[in-house]
Design a protein around this motif. Sequence first.
Motif, mmCIF file in Angstrom:
data_model
loop_
_atom_site.group_PDB
_atom_site.id
_atom_site.type_symbol
_atom_site.label_atom_id
_atom_site.label_comp_id
_atom_site.label_asym_id
_atom_site.label_seq_id
_atom_site.Cartn_x
_atom_site.Cartn_y
_atom_site.Cartn_z
ATOM 1 N N GLY A 268 0.823 -1.198 0.000
ATOM 2 C CA GLY A 268 0.000 0.000 0.000
ATOM 3 C C GLY A 268 0.861 1.253 0.000
ATOM 4 N N GLU A 269 0.331 2.320 -0.610
ATOM 5 C CA GLU A 269 1.104 3.551 -0.773
ATOM 6 C C GLU A 269 1.474 4.180 0.573
ATOM 7 O OE1 GLU A 269 -1.407 2.729 -2.703
ATOM 8 O OE2 GLU A 269 -0.349 2.611 -4.634
ATOM 9 N N ARG A 270 0.537 4.201 1.518
ATOM 10 C CA ARG A 270 0.831 4.822 2.810
ATOM 11 C C ARG A 270 1.965 4.113 3.521
ATOM 12 N NH1 ARG A 270 -1.057 4.091 8.769
ATOM 13 N NH2 ARG A 270 -0.422 2.018 8.096
ATOM 14 N N ASN A 271 1.921 2.778 3.557
ATOM 15 C CA ASN A 271 2.951 2.016 4.256
ATOM 16 C C ASN A 271 4.314 2.194 3.592
ATOM 17 O OD1 ASN A 271 1.073 1.067 6.080
ATOM 18 N ND2 ASN A 271 0.656 -0.799 4.915
ATOM 19 N N ALA A 272 4.324 2.180 2.261
ATOM 20 C CA ALA A 272 5.584 2.382 1.542
ATOM 21 C C ALA A 272 6.138 3.778 1.826
ATOM 22 C CB ALA A 272 5.378 2.183 0.043
ATOM 23 N N LEU A 273 5.259 4.775 1.860
ATOM 24 C CA LEU A 273 5.691 6.138 2.132
ATOM 25 C C LEU A 273 6.263 6.262 3.539
ATOM 26 C CD1 LEU A 273 5.926 9.079 1.331
ATOM 27 C CD2 LEU A 273 3.483 9.373 1.827
ATOM 28 N N LEU A 313 5.319 9.189 -4.237
ATOM 29 C CA LEU A 313 4.248 8.551 -3.463
ATOM 30 C C LEU A 313 3.309 9.593 -2.859
ATOM 31 C CD1 LEU A 313 6.323 5.761 -1.684
ATOM 32 C CD2 LEU A 313 4.483 5.383 -3.340
ATOM 33 N N SER A 314 3.859 10.689 -2.365
ATOM 34 C CA SER A 314 3.016 11.741 -1.795
ATOM 35 C C SER A 314 2.153 12.380 -2.872
ATOM 36 C CB SER A 314 3.878 12.803 -1.112
ATOM 37 O OG SER A 314 4.603 12.259 -0.033
ATOM 38 N N MET A 315 2.742 12.641 -4.028
ATOM 39 C CA MET A 315 1.986 13.224 -5.133
ATOM 40 C C MET A 315 0.893 12.269 -5.610
ATOM 41 S SD MET A 315 3.005 16.296 -5.854
ATOM 42 C CE MET A 315 4.371 17.437 -5.863
ATOM 43 N N TYR A 316 1.224 10.995 -5.683
ATOM 44 C CA TYR A 316 0.227 10.007 -6.103
ATOM 45 C C TYR A 316 -0.941 9.970 -5.104
ATOM 46 C CZ TYR A 316 -1.961 5.556 -7.273
ATOM 47 O OH TYR A 316 -2.885 4.592 -7.608
ATOM 48 N N CYS A 317 -0.610 9.937 -3.820
ATOM 49 C CA CYS A 317 -1.662 9.913 -2.795
ATOM 50 C C CYS A 317 -2.507 11.181 -2.856
ATOM 51 C CB CYS A 317 -1.044 9.760 -1.405
ATOM 52 S SG CYS A 317 -0.302 8.129 -1.089
ATOM 53 N N GLY A 318 -1.854 12.333 -3.041
ATOM 54 C CA GLY A 318 -2.594 13.579 -3.134
ATOM 55 C C GLY A 318 -3.520 13.611 -4.322
#
Length: 385
Positions: A268-273, A313-318
């Motif tokens: 998951g993106e959050r965990n990887a970040l 990852l932050s940009m993708y999540c945003g």
Amino acid sequence: MAQHDKDALRIALAGAFSLVIALGIGRFLFTPALPDMIADTPLTAVTGGYLAAINYGGYLLGAMLAMAVPAHRARTAFWSALWISVITSLLMALSSTFIPWAINRFLAGIASAIIMVNGSALVLGALPNHLRARLGNIHYAGIGLGISIAALTVALIERLQGSYPLMWFACGSLALLLMAFLRVIPALPHAREHAHTRVPVNRKAMGFLIASYSLAGFGYITSTTYLPVIAKQQLPNLDNAAFYTWLAVGLAAVPANLLWGKLASRTGERNALMMALVVQAMGVSAPAWLPGLTGLVASGLLVGGTFTAVVALSMYCGRQLAPHAASMALGALTACYGVGQILGPVVTARMLESSGSFAPGLLGAAAALVGAALLLLPLAKVRFQ
């Protein structure tokens, strides 16, 4: 590969070249060139930190301007910023005093943020959904590629007994040549969704993400501003110490997004970040608790292997949290990242003045990165797909 997919790959590669111009050269060439600028001019490590802060002040303003750019003007803003980035890089070669440099670094900061926000919106908006995550990683790999190019150029010019003006002129000329490959990046498609079909912004999750990204900006910037200077300070008898450490940043950054992207697809993106931020904290602080070439290269590899991934990852999540307000979301993230970047060099420079050591600044930056990871804990139940 279908023709449509080939076109998408060309757009992603062009996006990578735009980040080589704006960030690898326009923004981060300053880092490996800084030791030579200090040696050849009245500039010091402290005033160099102030120049870095001025650049990040421009980055903050550029992010705010980018948010105000209408979708149909995004491509015009992108190309205007590219020209500013190239011209200011070339102009850095023509001065040896603080004020002209400060003006150039401020304008370069504005340009780099517009290219990051509006350019990324153009590139990601042109990619098909099934390729966006994978090709988006290629786009953001341009940051690491640009850093590597800058490091190698500086090392070559130093070997040829050249000075800092030649470094800026050579890289600025390369940036000018790369612009020929960017014509394939199209304008943003016109939105056709009706208001009632639009997914609302998850404001609470976005708030935590923005707060985390702000601390990430503060945390990573000490290394990306001062690492070659720290290398020359710790290893004055090793001529290539600054080169090895900064090249490690660039080389580690090139494949980093692809590797972290694979991890994100599993965890998951959050965990990887969160993991990337903790690893980055270890890298930023490494020269403080592991002095010498080992600590410096380890710092370069760990910071380089994570900081572009944190951005991507932050940009993708945003973007996923605000799918119908992508430029606004990316702009807000970039602006708050810029605030952290302004404060980072200033705080480190003040600590350097008072203590005579970079260690307090490095440890403070690492603590900020750990804090950035902790701020993502409330996002455990948020879906980014």
